[in-house]
Design a protein around this motif. Structure first.
Motif, short mmCIF file in Angstrom:
data_model
loop_
_atom_site.label_atom_id
_atom_site.label_comp_id
_atom_site.label_asym_id
_atom_site.label_seq_id
_atom_site.Cartn_x
_atom_site.Cartn_y
_atom_site.Cartn_z
N GLU A 9 0.64 -1.39 0.35
CA GLU A 9 -0.20 0.17 -0.35
C GLU A 9 1.18 1.88 0.20
O GLU A 9 0.52 2.30 -0.15
N THR A 13 1.02 3.59 -3.58
CA THR A 13 0.11 4.92 -3.04
C THR A 13 1.85 6.31 -3.15
O THR A 13 1.31 7.28 -4.13
N PHE A 58 -4.76 1.89 -2.40
CA PHE A 58 -3.82 3.45 -2.61
C PHE A 58 -4.98 4.40 -2.59
O PHE A 58 -4.49 5.11 -2.79
N ASN A 59 -5.77 4.34 -1.84
CA ASN A 59 -6.62 5.21 -1.11
C ASN A 59 -7.76 5.47 -0.06
O ASN A 59 -8.41 4.02 -0.62
N GLN A 84 -0.87 4.42 3.55
CA GLN A 84 -1.49 5.80 2.12
C GLN A 84 -0.73 6.95 2.07
O GLN A 84 -0.37 7.46 1.44
N GLY A 88 1.59 8.81 0.51
CA GLY A 88 1.62 10.59 -0.86
C GLY A 88 2.94 11.16 0.38
O GLY A 88 2.70 12.35 -0.87
N ASN A 186 -8.94 10.72 -4.47
CA ASN A 186 -7.79 10.64 -3.17
C ASN A 186 -7.41 10.71 -2.14
O ASN A 186 -6.12 11.91 -2.48
N ARG A 189 -3.14 11.36 -2.12
CA ARG A 189 -3.45 11.90 -3.42
C ARG A 189 -2.87 13.69 -2.74
O ARG A 189 -1.68 14.30 -3.27
#
Length: 229
Positions: A9, A13, A58-59, A84, A88, A186, A189
């Motif tokens: 993960e 990410t 990933f979110n 994650q 980021g 996300n 993100r």
């Protein structure tokens, strides 16, 4: 606790934030075809390579929606979300460290998910409700595809096809929504670059919108479309 899942993960990410943010930097935030392809392609290959490890979420919005629908424990959703977010943040930090001074754009921007409605066209264009609605819709499309190709147990497609579908919907969302909101979908993100740059414009919208969108999509798919017995 399976450490491999959490590494997966983090890496997924990190890759999404780094490659997506890097494409924004090298294009000066102007070439949305390049930006959409960068996000879509890196997500496709990461999903294909890591789906069997962690589900390739990933979110945090996706992790939350899966927990709401009982597809994973809340404890795992929370751990994944933390990892994650760290991924980021780490990607944004490395982008800042490596892209400056090669690209002047990176002096002030490192791939934040912002659009006309969240500040890039000036303060008069900022619109919280539009960002909320558009991010929710974009995230709905993303989660709908995830439910169909990655969660629905009757779908026997290979993980590579699932990766292509998930990467494809992200690329399409960016082409449509990117100029208006940045098409984050996300929270991780959005949060990483915002933290490193210190720009918190409508940051809450990039949490609430995607979480609402993914949750509604997961619930609606399960109630109306699912092929599970």
């Amino acid at each position: 606790m399976n450490i491999g899942k959490h590494i997966a993960e983090f890496v997924g990410t990190f890759a999404l934030t780094f490659v997506g943010g890097g494409a924004i930097i090298v294009s000066g935030g102007e070439n949305f075809i390049a930006i959409s392809l960068a996000h879509g392609l890196i997500l496709a290959v990461m999903v294909a390579s890591l789906m069997q490890v962690s589900g390739a979420q990933f979110n945090p919005a996706v992790s939350f929606a899966l927990a709401v629908r009982g597809k994973q424990p809340w404890s795992q959703a929370l751990r994944f979300s933390i990892v994650q977010l760290i991924g980021g943040i780490a990607a944004a930090f490395v982008l800042k460290a490596t892209m400056v001074p090669a690209f002047e754009f990176a002096n002030n921007h490192i791939g934040e998910t912002l659009g006309k409605y969240s500040g890039t066209a000036g303060p008069d264009m900022i619109s919280a409700w539009r960002v909320l609605v558009l991010e929710a819709i974009a995230a709905f499309f993303l989660m709908w595809v995830i439910m169909g190709v990655a969660v629905d147990s009757k779908n026997k497609q290979h993980a590579g096809i699932a990766g292509l579908a998930i990467g494809g919907v992200v690329a399409a969302d960016i082409l449509c929504f990117g100029p208006l909101t940045g098409a984050s979908m996300n929270p991780a993100r959005s949060f990483g670059p915002a933290l490193i740059v210190g720009d918190w414009t409508l940051q809450w919208c990039y949490w609430v919108g995607p979480i609402v969108g993914t949750t509604v999509a997961a619930m609606l798919y399960d109630k109306t479309i699912t092929t599970e017995d």
